[in-house]
Write a protein that holds these residues in place. Structure first.
Motif, mmCIF file in Angstrom:
data_model
loop_
_atom_site.group_PDB
_atom_site.id
_atom_site.type_symbol
_atom_site.label_atom_id
_atom_site.label_comp_id
_atom_site.label_asym_id
_atom_site.label_seq_id
_atom_site.Cartn_x
_atom_site.Cartn_y
_atom_site.Cartn_z
ATOM 1 N N VAL A 36 0.825 -1.215 0.000
ATOM 2 C CA VAL A 36 0.000 0.000 0.000
ATOM 3 C C VAL A 36 0.859 1.266 0.000
ATOM 4 O O VAL A 36 0.615 2.179 -0.809
ATOM 5 C CB VAL A 36 -0.975 -0.024 1.189
ATOM 6 N N PRO A 37 1.886 1.399 0.861
ATOM 7 C CA PRO A 37 2.715 2.616 0.773
ATOM 8 C C PRO A 37 3.411 2.783 -0.567
ATOM 9 O O PRO A 37 3.485 3.901 -1.102
ATOM 10 C CB PRO A 37 3.731 2.431 1.914
ATOM 11 N N VAL A 38 3.915 1.678 -1.124
ATOM 12 C CA VAL A 38 4.585 1.775 -2.425
ATOM 13 C C VAL A 38 3.600 2.182 -3.509
ATOM 14 O O VAL A 38 3.911 3.004 -4.388
ATOM 15 C CB VAL A 38 5.266 0.432 -2.763
ATOM 16 N N LEU A 39 2.389 1.640 -3.452
ATOM 17 C CA LEU A 39 1.378 1.996 -4.447
ATOM 18 C C LEU A 39 1.006 3.472 -4.342
ATOM 19 O O LEU A 39 0.849 4.160 -5.363
ATOM 20 C CB LEU A 39 0.143 1.117 -4.257
ATOM 21 N N ILE A 40 0.884 3.982 -3.127
ATOM 22 C CA ILE A 40 0.531 5.394 -2.953
ATOM 23 C C ILE A 40 1.647 6.300 -3.467
ATOM 24 O O ILE A 40 1.396 7.295 -4.171
ATOM 25 C CB ILE A 40 0.222 5.677 -1.470
ATOM 26 N N VAL A 41 2.889 5.963 -3.143
ATOM 27 C CA VAL A 41 4.018 6.796 -3.580
ATOM 28 C C VAL A 41 4.136 6.795 -5.099
ATOM 29 O O VAL A 41 4.324 7.851 -5.729
ATOM 30 C CB VAL A 41 5.319 6.302 -2.917
ATOM 31 N N THR A 42 4.023 5.632 -5.717
ATOM 32 C CA THR A 42 4.131 5.576 -7.179
ATOM 33 C C THR A 42 2.951 6.273 -7.857
ATOM 34 O O THR A 42 3.117 6.895 -8.910
ATOM 35 C CB THR A 42 4.207 4.120 -7.643
ATOM 36 N N SER A 43 1.779 6.195 -7.257
ATOM 37 C CA SER A 43 0.619 6.885 -7.836
ATOM 38 C C SER A 43 0.808 8.400 -7.791
ATOM 39 O O SER A 43 0.486 9.112 -8.755
ATOM 40 C CB SER A 43 -0.652 6.489 -7.086
ATOM 41 N N ILE A 44 1.344 8.903 -6.681
ATOM 42 C CA ILE A 44 1.613 10.344 -6.591
ATOM 43 C C ILE A 44 2.664 10.760 -7.614
ATOM 44 O O ILE A 44 2.564 11.826 -8.245
ATOM 45 C CB ILE A 44 2.049 10.705 -5.159
ATOM 46 N N SER A 45 3.675 9.917 -7.797
ATOM 47 C CA SER A 45 4.705 10.224 -8.790
ATOM 48 C C SER A 45 4.118 10.279 -10.200
ATOM 49 O O SER A 45 4.466 11.164 -10.998
ATOM 50 C CB SER A 45 5.816 9.173 -8.714
ATOM 51 N N GLY A 54 0.984 6.082 -23.539
ATOM 52 C CA GLY A 54 0.957 4.933 -22.643
ATOM 53 C C GLY A 54 1.349 5.310 -21.227
ATOM 54 O O GLY A 54 0.786 4.791 -20.254
ATOM 55 N N ARG A 55 2.312 6.222 -21.081
ATOM 56 C CA ARG A 55 2.691 6.699 -19.749
ATOM 57 C C ARG A 55 1.578 7.508 -19.101
ATOM 58 O O ARG A 55 1.536 7.643 -17.876
ATOM 59 C CB ARG A 55 3.966 7.547 -19.843
ATOM 60 N N ILE A 56 0.679 8.038 -19.913
ATOM 61 C CA ILE A 56 -0.424 8.829 -19.370
ATOM 62 C C ILE A 56 -1.577 7.929 -18.929
ATOM 63 O O ILE A 56 -2.145 8.109 -17.846
ATOM 64 C CB ILE A 56 -0.915 9.855 -20.413
ATOM 65 N N PHE A 57 -1.919 6.933 -19.753
ATOM 66 C CA PHE A 57 -3.138 6.159 -19.511
ATOM 67 C C PHE A 57 -2.891 4.869 -18.726
ATOM 68 O O PHE A 57 -3.624 4.567 -17.778
ATOM 69 C CB PHE A 57 -3.813 5.816 -20.851
ATOM 70 N N ILE A 58 -1.888 4.078 -19.116
ATOM 71 C CA ILE A 58 -1.748 2.723 -18.566
ATOM 72 C C ILE A 58 -1.481 2.717 -17.059
ATOM 73 O O ILE A 58 -2.123 1.953 -16.322
ATOM 74 C CB ILE A 58 -0.660 1.955 -19.342
ATOM 75 N N PRO A 59 -0.562 3.533 -16.522
ATOM 76 C CA PRO A 59 -0.358 3.476 -15.068
ATOM 77 C C PRO A 59 -1.600 3.833 -14.264
ATOM 78 O O PRO A 59 -1.874 3.209 -13.226
ATOM 79 C CB PRO A 59 0.775 4.487 -14.838
ATOM 80 N N HIS A 60 -2.381 4.797 -14.731
ATOM 81 C CA HIS A 60 -3.584 5.175 -13.983
ATOM 82 C C HIS A 60 -4.689 4.132 -14.150
ATOM 83 O O HIS A 60 -5.491 3.925 -13.229
ATOM 84 C CB HIS A 60 -4.060 6.551 -14.441
ATOM 85 N N PHE A 61 -4.720 3.491 -15.290
ATOM 86 C CA PHE A 61 -5.637 2.362 -15.463
ATOM 87 C C PHE A 61 -5.298 1.249 -14.477
ATOM 88 O O PHE A 61 -6.182 0.690 -13.809
ATOM 89 C CB PHE A 61 -5.549 1.868 -16.905
ATOM 90 N N ALA A 62 -4.005 0.939 -14.351
ATOM 91 C CA ALA A 62 -3.577 -0.088 -13.395
ATOM 92 C C ALA A 62 -3.818 0.365 -11.956
ATOM 93 O O ALA A 62 -4.188 -0.448 -11.095
ATOM 94 C CB ALA A 62 -2.102 -0.414 -13.611
ATOM 95 N N ASN A 63 -3.630 1.653 -11.678
ATOM 96 C CA ASN A 63 -3.869 2.143 -10.318
ATOM 97 C C ASN A 63 -5.330 1.983 -9.914
ATOM 98 O O ASN A 63 -5.638 1.596 -8.778
ATOM 99 C CB ASN A 63 -3.459 3.613 -10.217
ATOM 100 N N GLY A 64 -6.233 2.293 -10.827
ATOM 101 C CA GLY A 64 -7.649 2.116 -10.516
ATOM 102 C C GLY A 64 -7.987 0.669 -10.201
ATOM 103 O O GLY A 64 -8.711 0.377 -9.238
ATOM 104 N N ALA A 65 -7.441 -0.252 -10.996
ATOM 105 C CA ALA A 65 -7.698 -1.670 -10.747
ATOM 106 C C ALA A 65 -7.059 -2.132 -9.441
ATOM 107 O O ALA A 65 -7.649 -2.925 -8.695
ATOM 108 C CB ALA A 65 -7.171 -2.497 -11.920
ATOM 109 N N LEU A 66 -5.869 -1.633 -9.133
ATOM 110 C CA LEU A 66 -5.186 -2.056 -7.910
ATOM 111 C C LEU A 66 -5.886 -1.526 -6.661
ATOM 112 O O LEU A 66 -6.026 -2.255 -5.669
ATOM 113 C CB LEU A 66 -3.730 -1.585 -7.946
#
Length: 210
Positions: free
Chosen positions: A85-94, A163-175
């Protein structure tokens, strides 16, 4: 191999032999590789097992191996649970900061919501395909979904521009949706021991009279 050469100097011929010797000494090394006889190894292992004392033979080695594997899995799951969870939050903010720098922050909500919906569909499909996830002690179907979207998220900086714009946020929503499902999974009411006992269990006659 030896080479004899003669050189002459001026009018006076002086023969100075020069001998060059090259000696190649090859150490006797066998080209054949060392061969192990598998049958002899198996026979020795069988004899060693036969000569072992009775307590060693009666020890439940298979059960000990299963418990060891289960212990390793529990440790991995515990470490992942507290670090993920902390790693996911930090990477999402980045990733949000990158989109803000590129002035594309306003479109990150769309792939995030799509990821939330896809995670819900996958969770429902896993629950409908087999009843085992409902009664399992560990939500392996949620772990598999989280692992899939984590692998999709990891190469985020190496995707093309959009892809850097859409894919990470798509994965973040699913995670994040998968983490919510896991939270609900561990908060669900546990069945009592009496309900989990099979009907084939025969109670003690004295307990029946009580």
């Amino acid at each position: 191999m030896c080479i004899l050469s003669i050189r002459s100097y001026g009018t006076r011929s002086i023969a100075r032999p020069k001998i060059i010797c090259n000696m190649n000494i090859a150490a006797g090394q066998s080209d054949e590789p060392l061969k192990f006889n598998l049958e002899n190894i198996i026979d020795r292992a069988r004899k060693l097992w036969d000569s072992a004392p009775a307590p060693v033979k009666s020890f439940p080695w298979n059960r000990a191996a299963d418990n060891f594997v289960q212990l390793i899995l529990d440790i991995v799951l515990t470490v992942t649970k507290y670090l993920y969870v902390p790693v996911l939050i930090v990477t999402s903010i980045s990733e949000l900061s990158y989109c803000a720098h590129e002035r594309k922050l306003y479109i990150t909500l769309l792939p995030f919501l799509v990821g939330v919906g896809v995670a819900g569909i996958l969770k429902s499909a896993a629950a409908e395909s087999s009843p085992s996830p409902k009664n399992a002690e560990v939500p392996w179907h949620l772990i598999a979904i989280g692992l899939f979207f984590t692998l999709l998220k990891l190469p985020g900086p190496y995707y093309p521009y959009w892809g850097r714009i859409f894919i990470p946020h798509f994965a973040n929503g699913a995670l994040f949706r998968t983490l919510w499902f896991a939270f609900l999974w561990y908060r669900r009411p546990r069945k009592s021991l009496e309900k989990t006992l099979p009907d084939s269990v025969v109670l003690d006659p004295e307990q029946k009279e009580l």
